[in-house]
Write an enzyme that holds these catalytic residues in place. Sequence first.
Site, PDB file in Angstrom:
ATOM      1  CG  ASN A  22      34.317  46.251  34.853  1.00 51.97           C
ATOM      2  OD1 ASN A  22      34.630  46.212  36.053  1.00 51.97           O
ATOM      3  ND2 ASN A  22      34.983  46.960  33.970  1.00 51.97           N
ATOM      4  NE  ARG A 107      38.850  45.310  35.082  1.00 57.05           N
ATOM      5  CZ  ARG A 107      39.038  46.578  35.403  1.00 57.05           C
ATOM      6  NH1 ARG A 107      38.021  47.374  35.597  1.00 57.05           N
ATOM      7  NH2 ARG A 107      40.253  47.049  35.541  1.00 57.05           N
ATOM      8  CG  HIS A 196      45.060  48.849  32.826  1.00 51.95           C
ATOM      9  ND1 HIS A 196      45.837  49.985  32.931  1.00 51.95           N
ATOM     10  CD2 HIS A 196      43.826  49.197  33.262  1.00 51.95           C
ATOM     11  CE1 HIS A 196      45.104  50.978  33.400  1.00 51.95           C
ATOM     12  NE2 HIS A 196      43.874  50.524  33.630  1.00 51.95           N
ATOM     13  NE  ARG A 257      44.501  54.771  40.556  1.00 51.05           N
ATOM     14  CZ  ARG A 257      43.990  53.995  39.594  1.00 51.05           C
ATOM     15  NH1 ARG A 257      44.653  53.794  38.473  1.00 51.05           N
ATOM     16  NH2 ARG A 257      42.829  53.417  39.765  1.00 51.05           N
ATOM     17  CD  GLU A 400      40.147  46.893  29.713  1.00 50.04           C
ATOM     18  OE1 GLU A 400      39.639  47.983  29.383  1.00 50.04           O
ATOM     19  OE2 GLU A 400      40.725  46.726  30.792  1.00 50.04           O
TER      20      GLU A 400
END
Length: 429
Positions: A22, A107, A196, A257, A400
Site C-alpha cells: 500500500n 492497493r 474504500h 475532511r 483490506e
Amino acid sequence: MTPTPMKEGSAAVQARRVLVLNSGSSSVKYQLLDMNDRSRLAIGLVERIGEETSRLLHTPLTGGDAETRERTGRIADHAAALKAAAEELAADGLGLDSPELAAIGHRVVHGGLRFTRPTVITDEVLTEIERLVPVAPLHNPANITGIRTAQALRPDLPQVAVFDTAFHTTMPEYAARYAIDVETADAHRIRRYGFHGTSHAYVSRKAAELLGRTPEEVNVIVLHLGNGASASAVAAGRCVETSMGLTPLEGLVMGTRSGDIDPAVTFHLKRVAGMSTDEIDVLLNKKSGLLGLCGDNDMREIRRRIDEGDERAALAFDIYVHRLKKYIGAYSAVLGRVDAVVFTAGVGENSAPVREAAIAGLEELGLVVDAGLNAVRSGEPRLISPNYARVAVAVVPTDEELEIADQTFALVGRAESAGQEVPVGQVDN
Ligand code: ADP
C-alpha cells in the site's frame, strides 16, 4: 476465493505467498501473507520517505513473540523503502527473491470505470492507471511509483492491482451521476466513483456470514469510520450507493475532511475570503472535519475532552454523529429493506459512544443497540443489537490487506490454472 490448485510437481505449487503493498505519497505499508492458511508472516511500514527522519517498522510474525524492529534515518525514495523492507524480510528468512512468492498485490486508489475487478498489471494497465492521475492526483502517482519499484525488484513476478473504486462500479447511473451538465461531466470524467471499496466489499461479505446468510440474501449499510470515512449501501452483494464521490472528500465528516458541503462555499472562500484553489483544497481535505471543528481528529482524544466538559469537542462529536444518522436514514430509504448496519475501521470498531449515538433514536427504522453488547471489546465480528431488533447492528473489523491478498492470489491462481502466462503480465481480466 480459493484458487484452483496448481499442477502437482510444478514450481508454482510452492508459490503460495503474497506480498501486499500500500504505497502512499510518503509511506509504504507492506504485509507478507501465507495463503495456505491466510496468515501473516510479517508486517511493516516505512514512513516519512524522503525526509531525514524516515522510519521503518518491521514485525515478523512467524516466531512466538512478535517483536518490532525499527530503522531510523533517511530513506531517499520508494525504491530505497522497498529495498529496506526486502532486507528486513530476508533477515527473517522471508526474502522476496524466494520462489515461494506467488505475486505482489498493490492497493490502487483510483481505477475509474475501466477497472471493475482486480487486474494483472501490464504496461497497458499501468498506462491506464496513469491516465487516471487527473482524477486522483493525491493517490495514483504514489501507487504507480510503488508498482514500478516492485516491478524492478521482481520483474518475473505477477503484479496485481486491487482498486479502491472497483466495488462501487456497480452503482446505478442515477446514483453515480452528479446533476450537472452531462457534456462537461463526461469530458472531464466527473462522476461519483467512491473509495474504500476493498473494505466495503470485505465487511459486507463478513456481515452476511455473521448473519448466517449469503451476501446475495442480505442488504447492508456499511459505515467505514477511520480517519477517512465512508458509508455504502450494499444490496444482495452489490454496491448501489456510497458516500464518497469524484474524490474522497464527499460524504461523512472525517478526521480532517469536511465531507458534504455546499459547493458555493468554495466560491465564497475564493471571492470573499481571497483564498487560492490550492489553499481551499488544503482547508477542506486537511484542516476540516473533526480537526477543523475542535482541533483534534482522534476520536479517543475527543471523547476524553468531552468527559472533561469541553464544549467544542462535544459539538464536533454531535456534528459527526448527525451526519452519520442522515446517511443511515438515506441508505435505509435507498435499500428499502435493511438487514444490518455494520460499523468498521478505527472509530467504527473501537468507539462504543459513536455507535451508540449514531443509532440512538432510530427505533422506527428497526435499529437498536444493546448497551452491554456495545461495550464489549473484541477483534471478532459481533452483533451489538438485541435479539428482538428487526435490523441487526454489527461490528465487523475490516481487513483490506487480507482482501487484497485473497483477490491477488485468486486471480493469479485462476490465470495459471487456465494455462495463461501470468508472470510477464499478459493477463488482463
Ligand atoms: P485510517 O483511515 O488511517 O486507515 P483507521 O481505520 O486506523 O484509519 O482509524 C484511525 C482512527 O480511529 C483514529 O484517528 C481514531 O480516531 C480512531 N480510533 C482508533 N482507536 C480508537 C479507540 N480505541 N477509540 C476510539 N477511536 C479510535
